[in-house]
Design a protein around this motif. Structure first.
Motif, PDB file in Angstrom:
ATOM      1  N   LEU A 171      33.336  40.718  40.302  1.00  0.00           N
ATOM      2  CA  LEU A 171      33.872  42.046  40.591  1.00  0.00           C
ATOM      3  C   LEU A 171      35.389  42.002  40.724  1.00  0.00           C
ATOM      4  N   GLN A 172      35.911  40.987  41.429  1.00  0.00           N
ATOM      5  CA  GLN A 172      37.362  40.810  41.524  1.00  0.00           C
ATOM      6  C   GLN A 172      37.943  40.532  40.140  1.00  0.00           C
ATOM      7  N   GLY A 173      37.216  39.755  39.335  1.00  0.00           N
ATOM      8  CA  GLY A 173      37.676  39.450  37.989  1.00  0.00           C
ATOM      9  C   GLY A 173      37.812  40.702  37.146  1.00  0.00           C
ATOM     10  N   TYR A 174      36.815  41.564  37.212  1.00  0.00           N
ATOM     11  CA  TYR A 174      36.870  42.823  36.467  1.00  0.00           C
ATOM     12  C   TYR A 174      38.038  43.671  36.942  1.00  0.00           C
ATOM     13  N   SER A 175      38.207  43.777  38.258  1.00  0.00           N
ATOM     14  CA  SER A 175      39.299  44.564  38.824  1.00  0.00           C
ATOM     15  C   SER A 175      40.661  44.017  38.387  1.00  0.00           C
ATOM     16  N   SER A 176      40.809  42.694  38.418  1.00  0.00           N
ATOM     17  CA  SER A 176      42.059  42.068  38.001  1.00  0.00           C
ATOM     18  C   SER A 176      42.310  42.301  36.504  1.00  0.00           C
ATOM     19  N   TYR A 177      41.266  42.198  35.705  1.00  0.00           N
ATOM     20  CA  TYR A 177      41.425  42.440  34.272  1.00  0.00           C
ATOM     21  C   TYR A 177      41.847  43.892  34.036  1.00  0.00           C
ATOM     22  N   TYR A 178      41.242  44.805  34.765  1.00  0.00           N
ATOM     23  CA  TYR A 178      41.570  46.225  34.623  1.00  0.00           C
ATOM     24  C   TYR A 178      43.056  46.452  34.887  1.00  0.00           C
ATOM     25  N   GLN A 179      43.622  45.734  35.863  1.00  0.00           N
ATOM     26  CA  GLN A 179      45.044  45.861  36.212  1.00  0.00           C
ATOM     27  C   GLN A 179      45.951  45.179  35.204  1.00  0.00           C
ATOM     28  N   HIS A 180      45.606  43.951  34.794  1.00  0.00           N
ATOM     29  CA  HIS A 180      46.535  43.121  34.031  1.00  0.00           C
ATOM     30  C   HIS A 180      46.195  42.968  32.554  1.00  0.00           C
ATOM     31  N   GLN A 181      44.950  43.183  32.169  1.00  0.00           N
ATOM     32  CA  GLN A 181      44.467  43.036  30.793  1.00  0.00           C
ATOM     33  C   GLN A 181      44.975  41.744  30.145  1.00  0.00           C
ATOM     34  N   ALA A 182      44.622  40.627  30.768  1.00  0.00           N
ATOM     35  CA  ALA A 182      44.989  39.301  30.268  1.00  0.00           C
ATOM     36  C   ALA A 182      44.460  39.104  28.851  1.00  0.00           C
ATOM     37  N   LYS A 197      38.218  46.506  26.634  1.00  0.00           N
ATOM     38  CA  LYS A 197      38.750  45.873  25.415  1.00  0.00           C
ATOM     39  C   LYS A 197      37.626  45.101  24.726  1.00  0.00           C
ATOM     40  N   PRO A 198      37.013  45.694  23.707  1.00  0.00           N
ATOM     41  CA  PRO A 198      35.871  45.058  23.047  1.00  0.00           C
ATOM     42  C   PRO A 198      36.158  43.664  22.488  1.00  0.00           C
ATOM     43  N   ALA A 199      37.403  43.386  22.109  1.00  0.00           N
ATOM     44  CA  ALA A 199      37.731  42.088  21.510  1.00  0.00           C
ATOM     45  C   ALA A 199      38.242  41.087  22.546  1.00  0.00           C
ATOM     46  N   ALA A 200      37.975  41.313  23.825  1.00  0.00           N
ATOM     47  CA  ALA A 200      38.456  40.400  24.877  1.00  0.00           C
ATOM     48  C   ALA A 200      37.982  38.983  24.611  1.00  0.00           C
ATOM     49  N   ARG A 201      38.884  38.028  24.737  1.00  0.00           N
ATOM     50  CA  ARG A 201      38.602  36.607  24.497  1.00  0.00           C
ATOM     51  C   ARG A 201      38.133  35.958  25.788  1.00  0.00           C
ATOM     52  N   VAL A 202      37.145  35.059  25.690  1.00  0.00           N
ATOM     53  CA  VAL A 202      36.619  34.415  26.896  1.00  0.00           C
ATOM     54  C   VAL A 202      36.289  32.955  26.631  1.00  0.00           C
TER      55      VAL A 202
END
Length: 155
Positions: free
Chosen positions: A46-57, A82-87
Motif C-alpha cells: 500500500l505504501q509502495g502504491y502511494s509512493s508510486y502515485y506521488q513519484h512515478q518511478a 502506468k500500464p507499461a510500468a517496469r518491475v
C-alpha cells in the motif's frame, strides 16, 4: 569523487524499492543511490502504491510477499496509472509464484531476482531492463542446472 558525480549524471533513472524487510529495503536503496539512481522506499504494498502515485518511478523493485498489498497486487494498481510500468520482483521463493512470474515476464517484461542476491546482480539488471526499448516477453523464467528459479534475457 569524480566517478560518483559521473555516475549521478549518467543515471537519471528513478527507482522505487518496496520490501517489508526495512533493513533490506534500506540496503538496496543505498546501493542504488551510490550508483547514482534517485530512489524512494516503501515497506508494504500500500505504501509502495502511494509512493508510486506521488513519484512515478521508472522502475519498481519489489518483494512479492508483503502486508497490505502483495507485490503482484501493488503492480496491478500501479499499472492502472502506468500500464507499461517496469518491475523487478525479488523473492526468497520465486518457485511458489512460477505461473504468475511467467505471465508477468511474458506480458509486461518483468524480471525476478532470488533473495539473497548480490548487489551486482541488481546493478547489472537495471540499465538493460529499464531501457524503454525492452519489449515485454524479452525475459523468460526457468530452472537452472542447480534447481534454482532464474530469469533469462531472450536472445
Amino acid at each position: 569523487m569524480l566517478a560518483a558525480l559521473w555516475s549521478i549524471v549518467l543515471n537519471q533513472q528513478t527507482i522505487l524499492v518496496v520490501d517489508d524487510d526495512e533493513l533490506l529495503a534500506r540496503m538496496v536503496a543505498e546501493l542504488l543511490r551510490r550508483d547514482g539512481y534517485q530512489v524512494w522506499t516503501a515497506h508494504d504494498g500500500l505504501q509502495g502504491y502511494s509512493s508510486y502515485y506521488q513519484h512515478q518511478a521508472q522502475t519498481v523493485v519489489t518483494d512479492i510477499d508483503m502486508p497490505e498489498l502483495d507485490g503482484f497486487e501493488m503492480m496491478r494498481c500501479i499499472r492502472a496509472i502506468k500500464p507499461a510500468a517496469r518491475v523487478i520482483y525479488i523473492s526468497g521463493a520465486p518457485e511458489h509464484y512460477h505461473r504468475t512470474l511467467l505471465k508477468e515476464g511474458q506480458i509486461f517484461g518483468a524480471a525476478v531476482l532470488r533473495k539473497p542476491f548480490a548487489g551486482i546482480e541488481l546493478l547489472k539488471l537495471i540499465p538493460s531492463f529499464a531501457d524503454e526499448k525492452t519489449k515485454p516477453g524479452s525475459y523468460s523464467y526457468g530452472w537452472s542446472d542447480q534447481k534454482r528459479f532464474v530469469w533469462k534475457e531472450a536472445v
